[in-house]
Scaffold this active site. Sequence first.
Site, short mmCIF file in Angstrom:
data_model
loop_
_atom_site.label_atom_id
_atom_site.label_comp_id
_atom_site.label_asym_id
_atom_site.label_seq_id
_atom_site.Cartn_x
_atom_site.Cartn_y
_atom_site.Cartn_z
N GLU A 252 -6.22 5.07 13.40
CA GLU A 252 -7.19 4.18 14.04
C GLU A 252 -7.92 4.80 15.23
O GLU A 252 -8.87 4.20 15.74
CB GLU A 252 -6.52 2.86 14.48
CG GLU A 252 -5.58 2.97 15.67
CD GLU A 252 -4.17 3.31 15.29
OE1 GLU A 252 -3.29 3.26 16.17
OE2 GLU A 252 -3.93 3.66 14.11
N LYS B 242 1.40 1.98 7.24
CA LYS B 242 1.73 1.20 8.44
C LYS B 242 2.62 1.99 9.39
O LYS B 242 3.26 2.96 9.00
CB LYS B 242 2.41 -0.11 8.06
CG LYS B 242 1.48 -1.12 7.40
CD LYS B 242 0.23 -1.39 8.22
CE LYS B 242 0.51 -2.12 9.52
NZ LYS B 242 -0.71 -2.32 10.35
N ARG C 273 -26.42 -3.83 18.68
CA ARG C 273 -25.71 -4.26 17.47
C ARG C 273 -26.20 -5.63 17.01
O ARG C 273 -26.37 -5.87 15.81
CB ARG C 273 -24.20 -4.30 17.73
CG ARG C 273 -23.37 -4.68 16.51
CD ARG C 273 -23.63 -3.75 15.35
NE ARG C 273 -22.86 -4.11 14.17
CZ ARG C 273 -23.17 -3.73 12.94
NH1 ARG C 273 -24.24 -2.96 12.72
NH2 ARG C 273 -22.41 -4.07 11.91
N TYR D 157 -1.34 4.61 10.44
CA TYR D 157 -1.75 3.68 11.49
C TYR D 157 -0.57 3.51 12.45
O TYR D 157 0.57 3.36 12.02
CB TYR D 157 -2.12 2.31 10.90
CG TYR D 157 -3.41 2.29 10.13
CD1 TYR D 157 -4.63 2.52 10.77
CD2 TYR D 157 -3.43 2.04 8.76
CE1 TYR D 157 -5.82 2.52 10.07
CE2 TYR D 157 -4.62 2.03 8.05
CZ TYR D 157 -5.81 2.26 8.70
OH TYR D 157 -7.00 2.25 8.00
N ARG E 199 0.84 -1.19 0.00
CA ARG E 199 0.00 0.00 0.00
C ARG E 199 0.88 1.25 0.00
O ARG E 199 2.06 1.19 0.32
CB ARG E 199 -0.93 0.00 1.22
CG ARG E 199 -2.04 -1.04 1.15
CD ARG E 199 -2.84 -1.11 2.43
NE ARG E 199 -2.07 -1.73 3.52
CZ ARG E 199 -2.56 -1.92 4.75
NH1 ARG E 199 -3.79 -1.51 5.05
NH2 ARG E 199 -1.82 -2.51 5.67
N ALA F 19 -7.68 -8.94 15.03
CA ALA F 19 -7.34 -7.99 16.10
C ALA F 19 -5.85 -8.01 16.44
O ALA F 19 -5.44 -7.38 17.41
CB ALA F 19 -8.17 -8.29 17.34
N ASP G 111 -3.31 -6.54 15.27
CA ASP G 111 -2.67 -5.22 15.33
C ASP G 111 -2.75 -4.62 16.73
O ASP G 111 -1.91 -3.80 17.11
CB ASP G 111 -3.33 -4.26 14.34
CG ASP G 111 -2.73 -4.36 12.94
OD1 ASP G 111 -1.52 -4.64 12.84
OD2 ASP G 111 -3.46 -4.17 11.97
N ASN H 37 -0.98 -7.10 8.78
CA ASN H 37 -1.39 -6.13 7.77
C ASN H 37 -2.14 -6.85 6.65
O ASN H 37 -1.77 -6.82 5.48
CB ASN H 37 -0.19 -5.36 7.21
CG ASN H 37 0.88 -6.26 6.59
OD1 ASN H 37 1.07 -7.39 7.02
ND2 ASN H 37 1.57 -5.76 5.58
#
Length: 371
Positions: free
Chosen positions: A118, A75, A203, A94, A15, A268, A270, A300
Amino acid sequence: MLIGVPKEIKTHEYRVGLTPASVREATRQGHGVLVQRGAGEVIGLGDDAYRAAGAEIVDGAAGIWARADMIVKVKEPQPSEYAAIREGQILFTYLHLAPDPGQTKALIQSRSVAIAYETVTDAAGGLPLLKPMSEVAGRMAVQAGASCLEIERGGRGMLLGGVPGVQPAKVVVLGGGVVGSNAARMALGLGADVTVFDRSVARLDELDRLWGPALKTLYATYDAIEEHVLAADLVIGAVLVAGAAAPKLVGRETVARMKRGAVLVDVAIDQGGCFATSKPTTHADPTYVVDGVIHYCVANMPGAVARTSTFALNNATLPFVLALANKGYRQALLDDPHLRNGLNVCAGRVSCEPVARELGLDYVPAEKLLA
């Protein structure tokens, strides 16, 4: 303002922080843009396209870090980049600091202005810069999990949707937010037996109204999670606590009791991961096995579909990039409380409360740092 776009160096990360279209928007508003040579080449965004948009192509990353007032990345900075971050330099990317004390220390020492995608919010309480990548990761989680269920990859040898006369795979999704709902959509589309857990009754009601009886929804208690994880073929970890480390919802003992060849996909990761046995992996070596259970914990995931991800991310980040460039970081953050929520580290102080709490550091509100 001079904006810098270095090439990403995380393993198999293709990216890029700005597309040529985004560069053109910045240059038309009077800003300079430095783009590292080849930054977008792999995904079809060549240097000529950046030049045509008004960017200056720079041979190496060092020149970009040394000259740019603001660095726009995808990143978090890698350890080899820490020393290049300058005092007062804006870093917009991020960060995921809560499970990463090393990076947090480096940003504090740099005295830079580190704004994390984030933790930027919106008026509805959402996370608009995390959402596009969460959509991608949620959909990819099912693709990755389905692949890992194949015998050749160590899985149970199951087709996610089964065939007539054969049961489909049981898929459990932990978390009904953006990642979880996109994972559920993909898994249902492939014909799997899907159950989503969340601790928000509202939700769960939304998901029920969206998908009807095709989707099972359950309130997330540890007992219920354990029961369904033990019966599952594929479990997708999709929980998020903004800015903080992810809660561990599946313990080591539970993993040991799961079906041999079952698959855990920890989106999750990250934020530290929601399975006790999770550890970050890369696209080059995406899986490992614990007690016969396949773990896919690529930190990623959207990087595997880097072109789609880059355009989706730029659609969300560009207005904030322009606000920071047009006003300067101080005024932009004072004017926009949602962008201000993205400020994680500034002038050597931590301004994101969940990060400070997780890492045992002093917290200073962003408003005080900007005053």
